[in-house]
Design an enzyme around this catalytic site. Sequence first.
Site, PDB file in Angstrom:
ATOM      1  N   THR A  37     -56.226   6.554  77.785  1.00 10.51           N
ATOM      2  CA  THR A  37     -55.299   6.206  76.711  1.00 10.51           C
ATOM      3  C   THR A  37     -56.022   6.147  75.372  1.00 10.51           C
ATOM      4  O   THR A  37     -57.219   5.890  75.288  1.00 10.51           O
ATOM      5  CB  THR A  37     -54.598   4.853  76.955  1.00 10.51           C
ATOM      6  OG1 THR A  37     -55.465   3.777  76.568  1.00 10.51           O
ATOM      7  CG2 THR A  37     -54.162   4.698  78.400  1.00 10.51           C
ATOM      8  N   ASN A  78     -60.424  -1.455  79.228  1.00 13.91           N
ATOM      9  CA  ASN A  78     -61.627  -1.268  78.395  1.00 13.91           C
ATOM     10  C   ASN A  78     -61.330  -1.452  76.911  1.00 13.91           C
ATOM     11  O   ASN A  78     -62.190  -1.930  76.162  1.00 13.91           O
ATOM     12  CB  ASN A  78     -62.193   0.133  78.643  1.00 13.91           C
ATOM     13  CG  ASN A  78     -63.130   0.569  77.545  1.00 13.91           C
ATOM     14  OD1 ASN A  78     -64.277   0.123  77.457  1.00 13.91           O
ATOM     15  ND2 ASN A  78     -62.632   1.433  76.652  1.00 13.91           N
ATOM     16  N   TYR A 141     -64.083 -12.902  67.935  1.00 11.21           N
ATOM     17  CA  TYR A 141     -64.331 -11.904  68.991  1.00 11.21           C
ATOM     18  C   TYR A 141     -64.884 -12.589  70.242  1.00 11.21           C
ATOM     19  O   TYR A 141     -64.414 -12.331  71.351  1.00 11.21           O
ATOM     20  CB  TYR A 141     -65.298 -10.829  68.486  1.00 11.21           C
ATOM     21  CG  TYR A 141     -65.672  -9.799  69.524  1.00 11.21           C
ATOM     22  CD1 TYR A 141     -64.819  -8.743  69.836  1.00 11.21           C
ATOM     23  CD2 TYR A 141     -66.889  -9.881  70.213  1.00 11.21           C
ATOM     24  CE1 TYR A 141     -65.169  -7.793  70.798  1.00 11.21           C
ATOM     25  CE2 TYR A 141     -67.242  -8.943  71.171  1.00 11.21           C
ATOM     26  CZ  TYR A 141     -66.378  -7.904  71.459  1.00 11.21           C
ATOM     27  OH  TYR A 141     -66.724  -6.970  72.420  1.00 11.21           O
ATOM     28  N   LYS A 145     -63.290 -12.823  74.101  1.00  9.72           N
ATOM     29  CA  LYS A 145     -63.954 -12.343  75.323  1.00  9.72           C
ATOM     30  C   LYS A 145     -64.195 -13.492  76.302  1.00  9.72           C
ATOM     31  O   LYS A 145     -64.213 -13.285  77.512  1.00  9.72           O
ATOM     32  CB  LYS A 145     -65.263 -11.634  74.961  1.00  9.72           C
ATOM     33  CG  LYS A 145     -65.051 -10.285  74.259  1.00  9.72           C
ATOM     34  CD  LYS A 145     -64.379  -9.260  75.178  1.00  9.72           C
ATOM     35  CE  LYS A 145     -64.295  -7.880  74.549  1.00  9.72           C
ATOM     36  NZ  LYS A 145     -63.700  -6.868  75.437  1.00  9.72           N
ATOM     37  N   VAL A 174     -73.884  -2.064  72.967  1.00  7.12           N
ATOM     38  CA  VAL A 174     -73.824  -0.697  73.495  1.00  7.12           C
ATOM     39  C   VAL A 174     -73.667   0.227  72.285  1.00  7.12           C
ATOM     40  O   VAL A 174     -72.995  -0.137  71.303  1.00  7.12           O
ATOM     41  CB  VAL A 174     -72.617  -0.529  74.453  1.00  7.12           C
ATOM     42  CG1 VAL A 174     -72.643   0.850  75.103  1.00  7.12           C
ATOM     43  CG2 VAL A 174     -72.602  -1.626  75.504  1.00  7.12           C
TER      44      VAL A 174
HETATM   45  N1  LIG Z   1     -70.142  -1.732  71.944  1.00  9.78           N
HETATM   46  C1  LIG Z   1     -70.582  -2.914  72.363  1.00  9.78           C
HETATM   47  O1  LIG Z   1     -71.688  -3.349  71.966  1.00  9.78           O
HETATM   48  C2  LIG Z   1     -69.797  -3.718  73.346  1.00  9.78           C
HETATM   49  C3  LIG Z   1     -70.449  -4.783  73.990  1.00  9.78           C
HETATM   50  C4  LIG Z   1     -69.734  -5.549  74.902  1.00  9.78           C
HETATM   51  C5  LIG Z   1     -68.409  -5.256  75.182  1.00  9.78           C
HETATM   52  N2  LIG Z   1     -67.805  -4.224  74.515  1.00  9.78           N
HETATM   53  C6  LIG Z   1     -66.410  -3.967  74.830  1.00  9.78           C
HETATM   54  O2  LIG Z   1     -66.313  -2.678  75.383  1.00  9.78           O
HETATM   55  C7  LIG Z   1     -64.998  -2.154  75.155  1.00  9.78           C
HETATM   56  C8  LIG Z   1     -65.111  -0.769  74.548  1.00  9.78           C
HETATM   57  O3  LIG Z   1     -65.756  -0.899  73.307  1.00  9.78           O
HETATM   58  P1  LIG Z   1     -66.588   0.286  72.623  1.00  9.78           P
HETATM   59  O4  LIG Z   1     -67.919  -0.259  72.321  1.00  9.78           O
HETATM   60  O5  LIG Z   1     -66.463   1.534  73.401  1.00  9.78           O
HETATM   61  O6  LIG Z   1     -65.813   0.354  71.234  1.00  9.78           O
HETATM   62  P2  LIG Z   1     -65.207   1.539  70.385  1.00  9.78           P
HETATM   63  O7  LIG Z   1     -66.071   2.749  70.470  1.00  9.78           O
HETATM   64  O8  LIG Z   1     -64.920   0.924  69.065  1.00  9.78           O
HETATM   65  O9  LIG Z   1     -63.853   1.872  71.153  1.00  9.78           O
HETATM   66  C9  LIG Z   1     -62.829   0.923  71.230  1.00  9.78           C
HETATM   67  C10 LIG Z   1     -61.735   1.495  72.095  1.00  9.78           C
HETATM   68  O10 LIG Z   1     -60.703   0.530  72.225  1.00  9.78           O
HETATM   69  C11 LIG Z   1     -59.473   1.127  71.852  1.00  9.78           C
HETATM   70  N3  LIG Z   1     -58.616   0.150  71.172  1.00  9.78           N
HETATM   71  C12 LIG Z   1     -58.967  -0.763  70.234  1.00  9.78           C
HETATM   72  N4  LIG Z   1     -57.895  -1.479  69.839  1.00  9.78           N
HETATM   73  C13 LIG Z   1     -56.841  -0.997  70.540  1.00  9.78           C
HETATM   74  C14 LIG Z   1     -55.466  -1.315  70.578  1.00  9.78           C
HETATM   75  N5  LIG Z   1     -54.953  -2.296  69.826  1.00  9.78           N
HETATM   76  N6  LIG Z   1     -54.667  -0.625  71.436  1.00  9.78           N
HETATM   77  C15 LIG Z   1     -55.182   0.355  72.205  1.00  9.78           C
HETATM   78  N7  LIG Z   1     -56.476   0.719  72.231  1.00  9.78           N
HETATM   79  C16 LIG Z   1     -57.297   0.042  71.390  1.00  9.78           C
HETATM   80  C17 LIG Z   1     -59.846   2.243  70.899  1.00  9.78           C
HETATM   81  O11 LIG Z   1     -58.797   3.182  70.942  1.00  9.78           O
HETATM   82  P3  LIG Z   1     -58.469   4.195  69.731  1.00  9.78           P
HETATM   83  O12 LIG Z   1     -59.334   5.380  70.028  1.00  9.78           O
HETATM   84  O13 LIG Z   1     -57.016   4.412  69.846  1.00  9.78           O
HETATM   85  O14 LIG Z   1     -58.887   3.498  68.444  1.00  9.78           O
HETATM   86  C18 LIG Z   1     -61.138   2.751  71.488  1.00  9.78           C
HETATM   87  O15 LIG Z   1     -60.917   3.675  72.517  1.00  9.78           O
HETATM   88  C19 LIG Z   1     -64.298  -3.169  74.252  1.00  9.78           C
HETATM   89  O16 LIG Z   1     -63.497  -4.027  75.032  1.00  9.78           O
HETATM   90  C20 LIG Z   1     -65.469  -3.959  73.653  1.00  9.78           C
HETATM   91  O17 LIG Z   1     -65.075  -5.235  73.236  1.00  9.78           O
HETATM   92  C21 LIG Z   1     -68.463  -3.447  73.626  1.00  9.78           C
END
Ligand SMILES: NC(=O)c1ccc[n+]([C@@H]2O[C@H](COP(=O)([O-])OP(=O)(O)OC[C@H]3O[C@@H](n4cnc5c(N)ncnc54)[C@H](OP(=O)(O)O)[C@@H]3O)[C@@H](O)[C@H]2O)c1
Length: 233
Positions: A37, A78, A141, A145, A174
């Site tokens: 999605t 995710n 944030y 979580k 990440v």
């Molecule tokens: N990066 C890190 O350091 C890290 C660490 C721990 C946990 N996480 C968690 O890992 C998960 C993925 O994060 P990421 O690092 O891959 O971040 P990212 O590259 O910013 O991607 C975020 C994803 O979430 C989707 N999203 C955000 N808000 C949304 C909404 N309101 N409705 C539907 N989709 C939404 C985005 O979709 P669109 O493409 O439509 O914008 C995108 O695919 C998140 O839950 C984040 O909190 C990340």
Amino acid sequence: MTAIKDSVVLVTGGSRGIGKALVDELFRRGAAKVYATARDPRTVTHPDAVPLKLEVTDEDSVADVAARATDVTILINNAGAAAGASYLDSPLDEVRRDLDTNFYGPLLVTRAFVPVIERNGGGHLLNVHSALSWLADGGPYSASKAALWSQTNSLRLQLRPRGIVVTGLHVAYVDTDMTAKIDAPKSAAVDVAAAALDGVETDAFEVLADDVSRGVKSALSGDITLLYPQLAA
Ligand SMILES: NC(=O)c1ccc[n+]([C@@H]2O[C@H](COP(=O)([O-])OP(=O)(O)OC[C@H]3O[C@@H](n4cnc5c(N)ncnc54)[C@H](OP(=O)(O)O)[C@@H]3O)[C@@H](O)[C@H]2O)c1
């Protein structure tokens, strides 16, 4: 044990970052179908993924996706965001935004897909938490979580007798769009996706994908100054 081979998986936020790495790894492990999605489904680039439009905070959007993806056996919550609001200075609506996306969003998606997975004979739910579920970084944030972690722990108990195993993923930084402006050591999304799916395939309740997550979790049982050394000064 949950088999990814021949399963049908839905990954929220599957067009970039950790979600995209999960989609790639799911196909490598033999998933029969993967729904990915995005708010703009044209951004889903994997040639075999089924793109679906989803805004996780919108009940109608969630219902539409659940009506289309009726063969799902594994749900991966995710999608997540960090709006960067300040507890003391931002409008309350901005403070609520991380909760809407990271706590209520996955809850809406899970509520929509539990009956789908049950109808398909049971399966698996993977929720993406954070090391910040256990360490407050100064803004909402972390609270979102922490709340999602608690939600996952309750759902695991409620879904187990209904044939759905629940895994929670904890990981620190990440290398994705979310952390583009942060200068710190980061895991590769591909490694995090592999660790998460190893957890799914072994029915692990929890996956701690890096040393930081393991360290933060173990520090919870110690004095609070272990997690917040600035308090010891
Ligand atoms: N990066 C890190 O350091 C890290 C660490 C721990 C946990 N996480 C968690 O890992 C998960 C993925 O994060 P990421 O690092 O891959 O971040 P990212 O590259 O910013 O991607 C975020 C994803 O979430 C989707 N999203 C955000 N808000 C949304 C909404 N309101 N409705 C539907 N989709 C939404 C985005 O979709 P669109 O493409 O439509 O914008 C995108 O695919 C998140 O839950 C984040 O909190 C990340």
